[in-house]
Design an enzyme around this catalytic site. Structure first.
Site, PDB file in Angstrom:
ATOM      1  N   TYR A 174       0.667  -1.298   0.178  1.00  0.00           N
ATOM      2  CA  TYR A 174       0.096   0.086   0.126  1.00  0.00           C
ATOM      3  C   TYR A 174       0.847   1.373  -0.063  1.00  0.00           C
ATOM      4  O   TYR A 174       0.230   2.315  -0.382  1.00  0.00           O
ATOM      5  CB  TYR A 174      -1.050  -0.193   1.199  1.00  0.00           C
ATOM      6  N   ASP A 234      -4.800  -7.283   5.160  1.00  0.00           N
ATOM      7  CA  ASP A 234      -6.410  -6.692   4.740  1.00  0.00           C
ATOM      8  C   ASP A 234      -7.142  -7.596   4.067  1.00  0.00           C
ATOM      9  O   ASP A 234      -8.346  -8.009   4.579  1.00  0.00           O
ATOM     10  CB  ASP A 234      -6.017  -5.462   3.795  1.00  0.00           C
ATOM     11  N   ASP A 275     -10.438  -9.689   6.067  1.00  0.00           N
ATOM     12  CA  ASP A 275     -12.194  -9.574   5.558  1.00  0.00           C
ATOM     13  C   ASP A 275     -12.544 -11.183   5.429  1.00  0.00           C
ATOM     14  O   ASP A 275     -13.708 -11.637   5.710  1.00  0.00           O
ATOM     15  CB  ASP A 275     -12.365  -9.025   3.933  1.00  0.00           C
ATOM     16  N   LYS A 294       4.784 -14.708   1.226  1.00  0.00           N
ATOM     17  CA  LYS A 294       4.761 -15.491  -0.400  1.00  0.00           C
ATOM     18  C   LYS A 294       6.363 -15.348  -0.800  1.00  0.00           C
ATOM     19  O   LYS A 294       6.660 -14.795  -1.746  1.00  0.00           O
ATOM     20  CB  LYS A 294       3.819 -14.307  -1.185  1.00  0.00           C
TER      21      LYS A 294
END
Ligand code: NAD
Length: 357
Positions: free
Chosen positions: A142, A247, A251, A191
């Site tokens: 981000y 993030d 969710d 990752k």
């Protein structure tokens, strides 16, 4: 002296879910002999409409002068076509977190026993679920350099994922410390099979493990983690991960609890800590008295516990929420057959009643 709380309702359902949480904080303060001074400010689209900027200097100053911040949510279709730096999320939320140095976002994912059937997973998979996701908040994808340049045939668009060792160190240490106090297990999600930043993240976190002998550390790829969260979520205790991975995973994890309207969060590590529900401004239900205020009320409880060390008052609020759910009251998002549906305002009043009683 009164503790200062900045209150930023923001956009959409923010104006509906924040006032009940403030009432609950006031009632808890009265009950336990604390004093809070609430100072309201503008943020997001509401601030843009009023001042021309989604994060006015006045709001930033207000946050800096406060001991804690209670935020609703920002954003909505009305402001989606503004230049990026003026949009509610990119122009207000991200800079606010960065400016205050809030590098760790704590997202507890807890399933209230009364709502185990509201989850889209089988109740035996989620009942008793209690995990804590630590999302890195001021670095990663981000915040890396972004670019959009014209090339023959279209554009070349770039987002970069950047971390320094220091940024990994502080968030990982916080996660290890939390795991030590909880179930003693930490899952670091990355990752590393593809990303250089993840390889360094994994190597560095592994290096820290010897300083926390009481914590069992495991590493997991983010794609596998998404699968494991729906396959067997109770295997997790504390997770720590990159900004965007966190993030998305939270969710997903929210749905395990029945509704995104139940999940609180705390962003800590810098100046005043920020408390907010993990959901957005839900423009589809804004102004209709349909929003679930419990995530915001539970965020207020986190504020009392983390910033103000008021454990008793925090637990009391959580207990009041449990009691209201026990009695079968539900907002639309967690409604089940045989339960009593209530609106945002009534849900807030019910929590208040159970707190005072
Ligand atoms: P959202 O979280 O606002 O809504 C997703 C779905 O969940 C919607 O169907 C909504 O009705 C429902 N929902 C959310 N909160 C609820 C609540 N308390 N009670 C009942 N139902 C609830 O996500 P979105 O639709 O992707 O985004 C809407 C706007 O919010 C966008 O402008 C987005 O940028 C912004 N956003 C802001 C934040 C934030 O302020 N922290 C976070 C996420 C999204």
């Amino acid at each position: 002296m009164a503790k200062k709380i900045a209150v930023l309702p923001g956009d959409g359902i923010g104006a509906e879910i924040v006032p009940p949480a403030v009432k609950v904080l006031k009632a808890a303060a009265g009950k336990y002999g604390h004093e809070f001074e609430f100072r309201w400010g503008l943020i997001g689209g509401a601030a843009y409409d009023e001042t021309g900027h989604p994060l006015p200097q006045e709001t930033l100053d207000l946050c800096r002068e406060s001991d804690a911040i209670l935020l609703g949510a920002v954003g909505g279709p009305r402001w989606d076509n503004l230049p990026v730096h003026l949009r509610p999320e990119a122009g207000a939320l991200l800079p606010l977190r960065k400016q205050l140095g809030l590098y760790a976002n704590l997202r507890p994912v807890k399933v209230f026993p009364q709502l185990a059937d509201a989850s889209s997973l089988k109740s035996e998979l989620v009942s008793g679920l209690d995990i804590m996701v630590v999302r890195e908040l001021t670095g990663g994808l981000y915040f890396g350099e972004k670019k959009k340049e014209e090339i023959p045939g279209g554009y070349r668009v770039v987002d970069t994922l950047v971390y320094t060792t220091d940024e990994i160190d502080r968030v990982a240490r916080l996660a290890f410390a939390l795991a030590e106090k909880r179930g003693g297990k930490l899952t670091s999600v990355d990752k590393a099979n593809v990303l250089e930043s993840s390889r360094h993240w994994r190597e560095y976190v592994q290096g820290l493990a010897e300083e926390y002998p009481n914590v069992e550390l495991e590493h997991m790829y983010v794609d596998n983690c998404a699968m494991q969260l729906v396959r067997a979520p109770k295997q997790f205790d504390v997770l720590v991960t990159e900004n965007m991975f966190g993030d998305i995973l939270t969710d997903l994890a929210a749905q395990l609890t029945g509704s995104i309207g139940m999940l609180p969060s705390a962003s800590i590590g810098g100046e005043a800590a920020l408390y907010e529900p993990i959901h957005g401004s839900a423009p589809d239900i804004a102004g209709k008295d349909l929003a679930n205020p419990l995530a915001t009320i539970l965020s207020a409880a986190m504020m009392l516990r983390i910033t103000f060390n008021m454990e008793e008052a925090a637990a009391d609020i959580e207990q009041a929420v449990t009691a209201v759910l026990d009695k079968g009251y539900r907002t639309g998002d967690i409604m089940q057959p045989g339960m009593k549906q209530v609106g945002t305002k009534e849900m807030g009043e019910l929590v208040l009643e159970h707190l005072s009683g």
